[in-house]
Design an enzyme around this catalytic site. Structure first.
Site, PDB file in Angstrom:
ATOM      1  N   ARG A  88      -7.143  12.920   1.301  1.00 45.01           N
ATOM      2  CA  ARG A  88      -6.083  13.382   2.216  1.00 45.01           C
ATOM      3  C   ARG A  88      -4.685  12.920   1.799  1.00 45.01           C
ATOM      4  NH1 ARG A  88      -7.362  10.023   7.682  1.00 45.01           N
ATOM      5  NH2 ARG A  88      -9.342  11.066   7.459  1.00 45.01           N
ATOM      6  N   HIS A 101      -4.153  -4.563   7.699  1.00 47.88           N
ATOM      7  CA  HIS A 101      -4.256  -3.442   8.632  1.00 47.88           C
ATOM      8  C   HIS A 101      -3.397  -3.701   9.863  1.00 47.88           C
ATOM      9  CE1 HIS A 101      -5.664   0.299  10.237  1.00 47.88           C
ATOM     10  NE2 HIS A 101      -6.112   0.525   9.017  1.00 47.88           N
ATOM     11  N   GLY A 102      -2.409  -2.858  10.017  1.00 46.33           N
ATOM     12  CA  GLY A 102      -1.544  -2.925  11.198  1.00 46.33           C
ATOM     13  C   GLY A 102      -0.518  -4.047  11.154  1.00 46.33           C
ATOM     14  N   GLU A 155      -8.705   0.864  -3.020  1.00 47.60           N
ATOM     15  CA  GLU A 155      -9.635   0.893  -1.883  1.00 47.60           C
ATOM     16  C   GLU A 155     -10.504   2.133  -1.996  1.00 47.60           C
ATOM     17  OE1 GLU A 155      -7.218   1.034   1.575  1.00 47.60           O
ATOM     18  OE2 GLU A 155      -6.390  -0.945   1.265  1.00 47.60           O
ATOM     19  N   ASN A 194       0.854  -1.183   0.000  1.00 43.43           N
ATOM     20  CA  ASN A 194       0.000   0.000   0.000  1.00 43.43           C
ATOM     21  C   ASN A 194       0.896   1.241   0.000  1.00 43.43           C
ATOM     22  OD1 ASN A 194      -1.446   2.254   1.021  1.00 43.43           O
ATOM     23  ND2 ASN A 194      -3.067   0.881   1.701  1.00 43.43           N
ATOM     24  N   THR A 208      -6.962   6.466  10.325  1.00 43.24           N
ATOM     25  CA  THR A 208      -6.885   5.428   9.295  1.00 43.24           C
ATOM     26  C   THR A 208      -8.168   4.600   9.387  1.00 43.24           C
ATOM     27  OG1 THR A 208      -5.590   3.558   8.459  1.00 43.24           O
ATOM     28  CG2 THR A 208      -5.596   3.873  10.835  1.00 43.24           C
ATOM     29  N   THR A 209      -8.363   3.647   8.450  1.00 42.72           N
ATOM     30  CA  THR A 209      -9.596   2.851   8.454  1.00 42.72           C
ATOM     31  C   THR A 209      -9.746   2.142   9.809  1.00 42.72           C
ATOM     32  OG1 THR A 209      -9.000   2.399   6.175  1.00 42.72           O
ATOM     33  CG2 THR A 209     -10.908   1.229   7.038  1.00 42.72           C
ATOM     34  N   ARG A 251       3.811  18.451   2.885  1.00 44.79           N
ATOM     35  CA  ARG A 251       4.469  19.650   2.361  1.00 44.79           C
ATOM     36  C   ARG A 251       3.653  20.349   1.272  1.00 44.79           C
ATOM     37  NH1 ARG A 251       9.754  21.646   2.857  1.00 44.79           N
ATOM     38  NH2 ARG A 251      10.089  21.551   5.091  1.00 44.79           N
ATOM     39  N   ASP A 274      -0.054   4.489  -0.171  1.00 44.15           N
ATOM     40  CA  ASP A 274      -0.684   5.745   0.274  1.00 44.15           C
ATOM     41  C   ASP A 274       0.264   6.610   1.088  1.00 44.15           C
ATOM     42  OD1 ASP A 274      -3.056   4.782  -0.720  1.00 44.15           O
ATOM     43  OD2 ASP A 274      -3.899   4.276   1.241  1.00 44.15           O
ATOM     44  N   HIS A 275       1.089   5.934   1.892  1.00 43.99           N
ATOM     45  CA  HIS A 275       1.893   6.695   2.863  1.00 43.99           C
ATOM     46  C   HIS A 275       2.960   7.549   2.192  1.00 43.99           C
ATOM     47  CE1 HIS A 275      -0.132   4.696   6.153  1.00 43.99           C
ATOM     48  NE2 HIS A 275      -0.107   3.635   5.378  1.00 43.99           N
ATOM     49  N   HIS A 312      -5.610   3.950  -1.768  1.00 44.57           N
ATOM     50  CA  HIS A 312      -6.935   4.263  -1.245  1.00 44.57           C
ATOM     51  C   HIS A 312      -7.302   5.682  -1.686  1.00 44.57           C
ATOM     52  CE1 HIS A 312      -9.653   4.325   2.645  1.00 44.57           C
ATOM     53  NE2 HIS A 312     -10.290   4.709   1.560  1.00 44.57           N
ATOM     54  N   GLN A 346       1.769   0.934   6.106  1.00 48.65           N
ATOM     55  CA  GLN A 346       2.500   1.759   7.083  1.00 48.65           C
ATOM     56  C   GLN A 346       3.864   1.201   7.478  1.00 48.65           C
ATOM     57  OE1 GLN A 346       2.070   4.618   8.974  1.00 48.65           O
ATOM     58  NE2 GLN A 346       3.628   4.123  10.492  1.00 48.65           N
ATOM     59  N   ARG A 382      -9.471   8.256  -0.922  1.00 55.56           N
ATOM     60  CA  ARG A 382     -10.424   8.638   0.133  1.00 55.56           C
ATOM     61  C   ARG A 382     -11.301   9.781  -0.336  1.00 55.56           C
ATOM     62  NH1 ARG A 382      -9.152   6.814   5.602  1.00 55.56           N
ATOM     63  NH2 ARG A 382     -10.802   8.261   6.152  1.00 55.56           N
ATOM     64  N   GLU A 424     -11.328  -8.993   2.496  1.00 55.94           N
ATOM     65  CA  GLU A 424     -10.080  -8.684   3.189  1.00 55.94           C
ATOM     66  C   GLU A 424     -10.408  -8.615   4.675  1.00 55.94           C
ATOM     67  OE1 GLU A 424      -7.687  -5.379   1.788  1.00 55.94           O
ATOM     68  OE2 GLU A 424      -6.750  -5.189   3.761  1.00 55.94           O
TER      69      GLU A 424
HETATM   70  N1  PXP Z   1      -6.163  -2.789   4.131  1.00 58.74           N
HETATM   71  C1  PXP Z   1      -7.052  -1.760   4.177  1.00 58.74           C
HETATM   72  C2  PXP Z   1      -8.449  -2.014   3.753  1.00 58.74           C
HETATM   73  C3  PXP Z   1      -6.650  -0.473   4.604  1.00 58.74           C
HETATM   74  O1  PXP Z   1      -7.544   0.524   4.648  1.00 58.74           O
HETATM   75  C4  PXP Z   1      -5.297  -0.263   4.954  1.00 58.74           C
HETATM   76  C5  PXP Z   1      -4.847   1.096   5.373  1.00 58.74           C
HETATM   77  O2  PXP Z   1      -4.875   1.970   4.297  1.00 58.74           O
HETATM   78  C6  PXP Z   1      -4.419  -1.357   4.865  1.00 58.74           C
HETATM   79  C7  PXP Z   1      -4.877  -2.618   4.479  1.00 58.74           C
HETATM   80  C8  PXP Z   1      -2.963  -1.235   5.207  1.00 58.74           C
HETATM   81  O3  PXP Z   1      -2.854  -0.971   6.567  1.00 58.74           O
HETATM   82  P1  PXP Z   1      -1.436  -0.571   7.164  1.00 58.74           P
HETATM   83  O4  PXP Z   1      -1.075   0.746   6.550  1.00 58.74           O
HETATM   84  O5  PXP Z   1      -1.704  -0.496   8.629  1.00 58.74           O
HETATM   85  O6  PXP Z   1      -0.470  -1.646   6.802  1.00 58.74           O
END
Ligand code: PXP
Length: 285
Positions: A73, A238-239, A94, A31, A124-125, A42, A33-34, A67, A261, A69, A175
């Site tokens: 963001r 997630h996490g 997502e 993922n 976050t979600t 910035r 996004d980060h 994702h 993340q 959103r 998921e």
């Molecule tokens: N799966 C979904 C559905 C999410 O919303 C996210 C966070 O964007 C992730 C996985 C990845 O989570 P993490 O960034 O905590 O690894």
């Protein structure tokens, strides 16, 4: 003996030792996004999530996840458009179940859309989609995505109810939300409890946390087994991080992990390629 291969199907294999072994084939999805989170801090054009695509591929990732959103963001429409156009890996987009967002996703045509709950206030979600309360709205979204030949995944909590409703919605994937498991793990093994981000409701005795962690993992495993019975493919995310991931990757019904993340955080120190390779190596355990 358990081996992990990526990008293939679950099967039985011969490992050259004279024994037949289960081969667990797990897709690793990054993922990104980060990277956009850092750019938006910035409000400029650097770092660009597009620059990650080739590195993810070379490091052995199987899929890119972003994702889009409602509040934009991190990932913006032009990021989503460019990532889907230029990625040589499949893209899992997502998104919320909001009709305007679904219309955008149908135009963007990622290979998969993962429907997630969205709340403007959240960092976050937080938790899976409530398929019961939003059944009709989700059904319409799933049908629209299918009409546009986009496969659908539902980000859900690992419960029987959610799996049964997922089956009724005829999705290809679920998921499983691993966020609660990850929070308990971090409070028990990760020293989160000694920081200002300690999770108040999980400030429990070690004995209670251990019990809760076992329960969370069992629920995820049970849900993955039920999904397989319904012929629904199972992802989880997630996490997940370098400490906790093997507890989930060893559940053989799970075919794919979505991780953001922890990989991007490690890449600050090691570079993105090594961060992805380090994670992949853990999945071989
Ligand atoms: N799966 C979904 C559905 C999410 O919303 C996210 C966070 O964007 C992730 C996985 C990845 O989570 P993490 O960034 O905590 O690894």
């Amino acid at each position: 003996m358990i081996q992990v291969f990526t990008g293939l199907e679950l099967g039985i294999g011969y490992a050259g030792t004279g024994e037949i072994n289960f081969i667990v084939l797990l897709n690793q999805c990054v993922n990104i996004d980060h990277i956009a989170v850092l750019r938006e801090a910035r409000k400029i054009n650097d770092p660009n999530p597009l620059d990650a695509l080739g590195i993810c591929k070379l490091a052995g990732a199987d899929q890119i996840t972003i994702h889009l959103r409602e509040d934009r963001r991190h990932i913006h429409d032009e990021d989503a458009k460019n990532v889907i156009k230029l990625s040589t890996l499949p893209v899992n987009l997502e998104c919320s179940i909001n009709k305007d967002i679904i219309d955008i996703v149908c135009k963007l045509k990622p290979s998969r859309a993962t429907l997630v709950p969205e709340n403007r206030e959240e960092v976050t979600t937080e938790g899976g989609l409530d398929l019961k309360s939003n059944f009709e709205k989700i059904k319409k979204a799933v049908e629209k995505l299918h009409e546009n030949e986009i496969e659908v995944s539902l980000f859900i909590d690992p419960t029987n109810d959610m799996l049964e409703l997922s089956e009724q919605l005829q999705v290809e994937w679920v998921e499983l939300h691993t966020g609660t498991f990850a929070n308990v793990y971090a409070m028990l093994h990760g020293n989160l409890n000694n920081t200002h981000h300690s999770i108040k409701e999980l400030e429990l005795s070690r004995k209670e946390l251990k019990k809760l962690l076992t329960k969370c993992r069992k629920e995820i495993k049970k849900a993955a087994i039920l999904a397989n019975k319904f012929n629904i493919k199972v992802a989880a995310g997630h996490g997940l991080n370098y400490q906790n991931v093997t507890k989930i990757s060893r559940i053989k019904q799970i075919k794919e992990l979505n991780i953001g993340q922890s990989i991007i955080a490690r890449s600050v120190f090691t570079g993105l390629k090594d961060a992805i390779v380090d994670m992949k190596n853990l999945l071989k355990d």
